[in-house]
Design an enzyme around this catalytic site. Structure first.
Site, short mmCIF file in Angstrom:
data_model
loop_
_atom_site.label_atom_id
_atom_site.label_comp_id
_atom_site.label_asym_id
_atom_site.label_seq_id
_atom_site.Cartn_x
_atom_site.Cartn_y
_atom_site.Cartn_z
N CYS A 169 50.39 98.61 -43.70
CA CYS A 169 51.51 98.15 -43.27
C CYS A 169 51.94 98.21 -41.88
O CYS A 169 52.92 98.05 -41.42
CB CYS A 169 52.73 98.91 -44.12
N HIS A 229 59.62 98.17 -40.64
CA HIS A 229 58.80 97.65 -41.61
C HIS A 229 59.51 97.68 -42.72
O HIS A 229 60.24 98.74 -43.07
CB HIS A 229 57.44 98.30 -41.59
N ASN A 256 58.24 93.90 -50.06
CA ASN A 256 57.17 94.61 -48.80
C ASN A 256 55.91 93.68 -48.80
O ASN A 256 55.17 93.53 -49.71
CB ASN A 256 56.82 95.93 -49.37
O1 UT7 Z 1 54.64 100.03 -47.07
C1 UT7 Z 1 54.46 101.13 -46.41
C2 UT7 Z 1 53.86 102.27 -47.40
N1 UT7 Z 1 54.93 102.38 -48.38
C3 UT7 Z 1 56.14 103.15 -48.55
O2 UT7 Z 1 56.24 103.61 -47.42
C4 UT7 Z 1 56.71 103.24 -49.87
C5 UT7 Z 1 57.23 104.77 -50.07
N2 UT7 Z 1 57.62 104.88 -51.40
C6 UT7 Z 1 58.68 104.64 -51.82
O3 UT7 Z 1 59.13 103.55 -51.47
C7 UT7 Z 1 59.22 104.93 -53.38
O4 UT7 Z 1 58.71 106.14 -53.52
C8 UT7 Z 1 59.03 103.89 -54.36
C9 UT7 Z 1 59.76 102.64 -54.36
C10 UT7 Z 1 57.55 103.46 -54.40
C11 UT7 Z 1 59.58 104.72 -55.68
O5 UT7 Z 1 60.81 105.27 -55.84
P1 UT7 Z 1 61.09 106.63 -56.21
O6 UT7 Z 1 62.48 106.59 -55.98
O7 UT7 Z 1 60.38 107.57 -55.14
O8 UT7 Z 1 60.64 106.72 -57.74
P2 UT7 Z 1 59.41 107.70 -58.17
O9 UT7 Z 1 58.11 107.51 -57.91
O10 UT7 Z 1 59.85 109.12 -57.92
O11 UT7 Z 1 59.77 107.47 -59.84
C12 UT7 Z 1 61.01 107.78 -60.42
C13 UT7 Z 1 61.11 107.34 -61.96
C14 UT7 Z 1 59.53 108.03 -62.41
O12 UT7 Z 1 59.99 108.25 -63.98
P3 UT7 Z 1 60.13 109.82 -64.18
O13 UT7 Z 1 58.83 110.26 -63.67
O14 UT7 Z 1 61.43 110.37 -63.26
O15 UT7 Z 1 60.53 109.86 -65.55
C15 UT7 Z 1 58.73 106.68 -62.57
O16 UT7 Z 1 57.79 106.72 -63.56
O17 UT7 Z 1 60.96 105.90 -61.95
C16 UT7 Z 1 59.79 105.49 -62.91
N3 UT7 Z 1 59.39 104.09 -62.16
C17 UT7 Z 1 59.84 103.13 -62.47
N4 UT7 Z 1 61.04 102.88 -63.37
C18 UT7 Z 1 61.19 101.44 -63.74
C19 UT7 Z 1 58.48 104.03 -61.22
N5 UT7 Z 1 58.33 102.57 -61.06
C20 UT7 Z 1 59.29 102.25 -61.99
C21 UT7 Z 1 59.70 100.80 -62.03
N6 UT7 Z 1 60.78 100.62 -62.89
N7 UT7 Z 1 59.27 99.56 -61.43
#
Ligand code: UT7
Length: 335
Positions: A111, A253, A283
């Site tokens: 990215c 980005h 993204n």
């Molecule tokens: O592009 C350059 C590099 N990339 C980035 O900079 C991305 C950085 N990371 C992020 O943007 C975020 O971490 C994400 C958008 C990928 C995820 O958001 P988050 O708020 O960090 O969520 P999380 O990974 O902590 O997940 C929270 C919950 C989890 O469930 P539990 O463990 O709390 O029960 C996940 O399993 O959300 C769940 N989850 C989803 N639920 C519904 C993960 N993906 C989904 C989904 N729909 N698509």
């Protein structure tokens, strides 16, 4: 010594739009989760038969037209989704654009690819090896994410943005200043495609099909994304001698609207000066910054004379930032 100056910009998005609702029909996710956690409402995906080269050619053609179709003597394509592992994408793009037998190669920084590519293009011009360079950020992440993995399939998308850079003076509007780049390979497994490279082959074991998909440990990446982007942006502002309040347009980005809000908050850049299009494009990795630049310039959100801060973060891990004064150039987002 010459400085790289922006001469024109263009972009291309594949026509197929994929809404959050379409994804909820086969993934365990909701429109509310995707919007609130990422800011994404819709994204564009290519259809079968289209590839990164097609995206790059279309965006490149628009940027070349915007710059007056006067030709270039080098092409840099930033991408993580080349048509094939070998050879690079750029030579075929150069051929299809009718650019002749120019220098053409890919840059791989996920990215942060567009900013690594910008530094590379600026270096070619500063070193006298090129007078005009076409830089394209093109990615088709829909082809590498696991369609059944809700943690990546809802975020990543396809598109391409392109910029023509010409040799000019450092004081001109559009002159690219020093790019503040960094990396941390100790964290290389936070964003990866495990199989398909020399490591998997030299292990002598066949990879499982799942290892050919892109993976991201999102929560871990998030933490570094904010810190490193703020550090790079601060270094770029110092180089320019600008205060955060001097920035008219912050073009980050488009990884996640929560990340860009946290970064602009920490930098103390007013929210209304931080531009975003993630709600419509998701993204798009290396295409993210040039897509936003082209869109904002074409629709008057980015105007000549604006003091612009660019910043990105991605796999590698890699990060980067730079500043420039937006020039009076054409932006082509359609034909
Ligand atoms: O592009 C350059 C590099 N990339 C980035 O900079 C991305 C950085 N990371 C992020 O943007 C975020 O971490 C994400 C958008 C990928 C995820 O958001 P988050 O708020 O960090 O969520 P999380 O990974 O902590 O997940 C929270 C919950 C989890 O469930 P539990 O463990 O709390 O029960 C996940 O399993 O959300 C769940 N989850 C989803 N639920 C519904 C993960 N993906 C989904 C989904 N729909 N698509």
């Amino acid at each position: 010594m010459s400085t790289a100056v922006i001469a024109g910009i263009g972009s291309w998005l594949p026509p197929r739009q994929v809404s959050n609702d379409e994804l909820t029909s086969y993934l365990d996710t909701t429109d509310e989760w995707i919007r609130s956690r990422t800011g994404i409402r819709s994204r564009h995906w290519i259809d079968p038969g289209t590839s990164t080269t097609d995206l790059a050619v279309r965006a490149g053609r628009r940027a070349l037209a915007a710059a007056g179709d006067t030709g270039v003597d080098a092409l840099v394509v930033a991408t993580t989704t080349p048509d094939r592992p070998c050879p690079a994408t750029a030579p075929e793009v150069a051929w299809r654009l009718g650019l002749g037998h120019i220098a053409a190669f890919d840059v791989s920084a996920v990215c942060t690819g567009f900013l690594y590519g910008l530094a590379t293009a600026a270096g070619l011009i500063a070193g006298g090896m090129a007078h005009r360079v076409l830089l394209i950020g093109a990615d088709a992440f829909s082809t590498i994410v696991d369609p059944k993995d809700r943690t990546t399939a809802v975020i990543f998308a396809d598109g391409a943005g392109a910029m023509v850079l010409r040799a000019g003076d450092p004081d001109e509007p559009g002159a690219v200043r020093r790019c503040e780049l960094g990396s941390d390979g100790e964290l290389s497994d936070l964003i990866e495609i495990p199989a398909g490279g020399s490591r998997q082959r030299s292990s002598g074991e066949l990879a499982s099909p799942a290892d050919h998909y892109f993976r991201m440990r999102g929560r871990d990446v998030y933490r570094y994304a904010v810190t490193r982007t703020v550090e790079a942006a601060t270094a770029a502002l110092d180089t320019a001698g600008w205060l955060p309040s001097d920035v008219d347009r912050f073009i980050p980005h488009q990884a996640n609207v929560r990340i860009t809000e946290a970064v602009s908050d920490r930098l103390a850049i007013p929210a209304e000066r931080t531009l975003s299009n993630i709600d419509q494009v998701g993204n798009t990795a290396a295409a993210s910054i040039p897509l936003l630049l082209a869109d904002a310039a074409a629709h008057g959100r980015l105007r000549p004379g604006h003091r612009v801060l660019l910043a990105a973060f991605g796999g590698g891990l890699t990060w980067g930032a730079t500043t420039l004064l937006w020039p009076d150039v054409i932006s082509r987002t359609d034909d």
